[in-house]
Design an enzyme around this catalytic site. Structure first.
Site, PDB file in Angstrom:
ATOM      1  N   ASP A  27      39.946  47.994  40.493  1.00  0.00           N
ATOM      2  CA  ASP A  27      40.966  47.203  41.166  1.00  0.00           C
ATOM      3  C   ASP A  27      42.321  47.391  40.505  1.00  0.00           C
ATOM      4  O   ASP A  27      42.412  47.868  39.389  1.00  0.00           O
ATOM      5  CB  ASP A  27      40.617  45.708  41.064  1.00  0.00           C
ATOM      6  CG  ASP A  27      39.500  45.338  42.009  1.00  0.00           C
ATOM      7  OD1 ASP A  27      39.268  46.081  42.965  1.00  0.00           O
ATOM      8  OD2 ASP A  27      38.867  44.289  41.783  1.00  0.00           O
ATOM      9  N   MET A  42      45.570  32.645  41.675  1.00  0.00           N
ATOM     10  CA  MET A  42      46.288  32.998  42.910  1.00  0.00           C
ATOM     11  C   MET A  42      47.129  31.823  43.411  1.00  0.00           C
ATOM     12  O   MET A  42      47.143  31.531  44.608  1.00  0.00           O
ATOM     13  CB  MET A  42      45.285  33.448  43.988  1.00  0.00           C
ATOM     14  CG  MET A  42      44.588  34.750  43.612  1.00  0.00           C
ATOM     15  SD  MET A  42      43.279  35.201  44.741  1.00  0.00           S
ATOM     16  CE  MET A  42      41.917  34.231  44.120  1.00  0.00           C
ATOM     17  N   GLY A  80      39.020  43.125  37.542  1.00  0.00           N
ATOM     18  CA  GLY A  80      39.769  42.373  36.538  1.00  0.00           C
ATOM     19  C   GLY A  80      39.054  41.077  36.176  1.00  0.00           C
ATOM     20  O   GLY A  80      38.382  40.479  37.016  1.00  0.00           O
ATOM     21  N   LYS A 132      45.352  50.743  45.450  1.00  0.00           N
ATOM     22  CA  LYS A 132      46.526  51.597  45.625  1.00  0.00           C
ATOM     23  C   LYS A 132      46.501  52.433  46.886  1.00  0.00           C
ATOM     24  O   LYS A 132      45.607  52.335  47.706  1.00  0.00           O
ATOM     25  CB  LYS A 132      46.632  52.523  44.416  1.00  0.00           C
ATOM     26  CG  LYS A 132      47.638  52.056  43.400  1.00  0.00           C
ATOM     27  CD  LYS A 132      48.445  53.248  42.907  1.00  0.00           C
ATOM     28  CE  LYS A 132      49.316  52.905  41.731  1.00  0.00           C
ATOM     29  NZ  LYS A 132      48.993  53.775  40.593  1.00  0.00           N
ATOM     30  N   THR A 186      37.081  35.757  31.849  1.00  0.00           N
ATOM     31  CA  THR A 186      37.985  35.425  32.943  1.00  0.00           C
ATOM     32  C   THR A 186      39.373  35.068  32.414  1.00  0.00           C
ATOM     33  O   THR A 186      39.523  34.658  31.251  1.00  0.00           O
ATOM     34  CB  THR A 186      37.386  34.276  33.792  1.00  0.00           C
ATOM     35  OG1 THR A 186      38.121  34.191  35.012  1.00  0.00           O
ATOM     36  CG2 THR A 186      37.413  32.940  33.078  1.00  0.00           C
ATOM     37  N   ALA A 187      40.386  35.254  33.264  1.00  0.00           N
ATOM     38  CA  ALA A 187      41.782  35.043  32.837  1.00  0.00           C
ATOM     39  C   ALA A 187      41.984  33.653  32.231  1.00  0.00           C
ATOM     40  O   ALA A 187      42.699  33.507  31.234  1.00  0.00           O
ATOM     41  CB  ALA A 187      42.719  35.250  34.026  1.00  0.00           C
TER      42      ALA A 187
HETATM   43  N1  SAH Z   1      38.160  38.008  38.480  1.00  0.00           N
HETATM   44  C1  SAH Z   1      39.447  37.608  37.948  1.00  0.00           C
HETATM   45  C2  SAH Z   1      40.258  36.832  38.984  1.00  0.00           C
HETATM   46  C3  SAH Z   1      40.668  37.651  40.175  1.00  0.00           C
HETATM   47  S1  SAH Z   1      41.619  36.741  41.337  1.00  0.00           S
HETATM   48  C4  SAH Z   1      39.235  36.817  36.650  1.00  0.00           C
HETATM   49  O1  SAH Z   1      38.107  36.400  36.373  1.00  0.00           O
HETATM   50  O2  SAH Z   1      40.188  36.631  35.899  1.00  0.00           O
HETATM   51  C5  SAH Z   1      43.260  37.228  40.908  1.00  0.00           C
HETATM   52  C6  SAH Z   1      43.966  36.125  40.147  1.00  0.00           C
HETATM   53  O3  SAH Z   1      43.426  36.048  38.833  1.00  0.00           O
HETATM   54  C7  SAH Z   1      45.449  36.336  39.937  1.00  0.00           C
HETATM   55  O4  SAH Z   1      46.190  35.922  41.060  1.00  0.00           O
HETATM   56  C8  SAH Z   1      45.698  35.460  38.732  1.00  0.00           C
HETATM   57  O5  SAH Z   1      45.758  34.094  39.109  1.00  0.00           O
HETATM   58  C9  SAH Z   1      44.432  35.677  37.926  1.00  0.00           C
HETATM   59  N2  SAH Z   1      44.559  36.774  36.937  1.00  0.00           N
HETATM   60  C10 SAH Z   1      43.804  37.875  36.850  1.00  0.00           C
HETATM   61  N3  SAH Z   1      44.191  38.647  35.800  1.00  0.00           N
HETATM   62  C11 SAH Z   1      45.193  37.994  35.207  1.00  0.00           C
HETATM   63  C12 SAH Z   1      46.020  38.263  34.071  1.00  0.00           C
HETATM   64  N4  SAH Z   1      45.874  39.346  33.325  1.00  0.00           N
HETATM   65  N5  SAH Z   1      46.970  37.362  33.757  1.00  0.00           N
HETATM   66  C13 SAH Z   1      47.126  36.238  34.479  1.00  0.00           C
HETATM   67  N6  SAH Z   1      46.405  35.938  35.571  1.00  0.00           N
HETATM   68  C14 SAH Z   1      45.442  36.799  35.924  1.00  0.00           C
END
Ligand code: SAH
Length: 258
Positions: A45, A180, A98, A67, A128-129
């Protein structure tokens, strides 16, 4: 008999869903790292950080489904089809996402597609973030006496701005990690205020978590939408949490006034 810690994936078509973490290589798990090294092909992604992509051996082809070629953002059906097409050749595909694979990652849609095609899979979860963002501000996501539950919510779903339990979220001490949420920040702010949340409720925005350009914006419910409008990168909104240093600063101020 003891099972080896990382049993090799079986031969034949196989997909490993891999959580990349939010950015820094140090947040990739060892299991995820090994899954990437052992893949024949990587489908990733847009949110996967450059540090993690740099760990993929150069001889392993990679497809960026965030992309061009796939359009600005690939349709889920196209991604499902690509997974099936590549795995069907007998390749081991690593599907790199991600953060964690199981949080707002459309994992189930891809698993269902694989199951429909009779293709085996495994999951290597990731950080997770929100977890990494909380660590960056020195806070824990749950705290005895403050919040016994953590909500992970999205600001946006397929229907537009996502409706949530605003009444519950507006209670003092509640903690939510909003993903998001940039575009819907004003909507979220309005809903929470309408349900009686304090204008002074702490909110911390963490942009580009664990990347070189990470930014932490500590604000309140009253100001967070205006701050969110300034963000350019992905961001997690931590509702109900202030950076630990700021919390300490505020309690000092209160002590001084007392
Ligand atoms: N699976 C991911 C979430 C994907 S949804 C996870 O567990 O983190 C996409 C959202 O995740 C983005 O809009 C943002 O809110 C968050 N996100 C993902 N990567 C991020 C990062 N490096 N920094 C800040 N927010 C992030």
């Amino acid at each position: 008999m003891l099972t080896p810690p990382n049993p090799p994936a079986p031969r034949g078509p196989f997909v490993t869903f891999v959580g990349a973490g939010p950015g820094a290589a140090q947040h990739l798990t060892l299991g995820a790292y090994h899954a990437l090294q052992g893949a024949d092909l990587i489908i990733h992604d847009r949110l996967v950080g450059p540090e993690v992509l740099a760990l993929i051996p150069v001889h392993i082809p990679r497809i960026d489904v965030g992309k061009e070629g796939f359009g600005k953002q690939a349709a889920q059906a196209d991604i499902n089809a690509a997974l099936i097409a590549h795995a069907s050749t007998g390749a081991h595909v690593a599907r790199l996402k991600g953060g964690d694979t199981g949080i707002f990652g459309r994992l189930d849609e891809e698993i269902s597609a694989l199951e429909g095609a009779g293709i085996a899979y495994a999951i290597q979860p990731g950080l997770t973030a929100a977890s990494v963002a909380a660590a960056a501000i020195g806070q824990s996501l749950t705290q005895r006496g403050r919040n016994a539950a953590l909500r992970i919510v999205t600001g946006h779903d397929m229907a537009g701005f996502a409706d949530q339990d605003w009444r519950g979220l507006a209670q003092r001490g509640e903690v939510a990690a909003i993903y998001m949420g940039k575009k819907s920040a004003r909507f979220i702010q309005g809903r929470l205020m309408m349900q009686g949340a304090g204008a002074d409720t702490p909110v911390t925005l963490v942009e580009n978590v664990s990347r070189a350009d990470q930014r932490i914006i500590a604000c309140t419910l009253a100001t967070f939408a205006a701050n969110a409008a300034q963000l350019a990168g992905p961001a997690v909104i931590l509702l109900g949490l202030a950076p630990r240093a700021a919390t300490q600063h505020i309690s000092h101020l209160q002590e001084a006034q007392a």
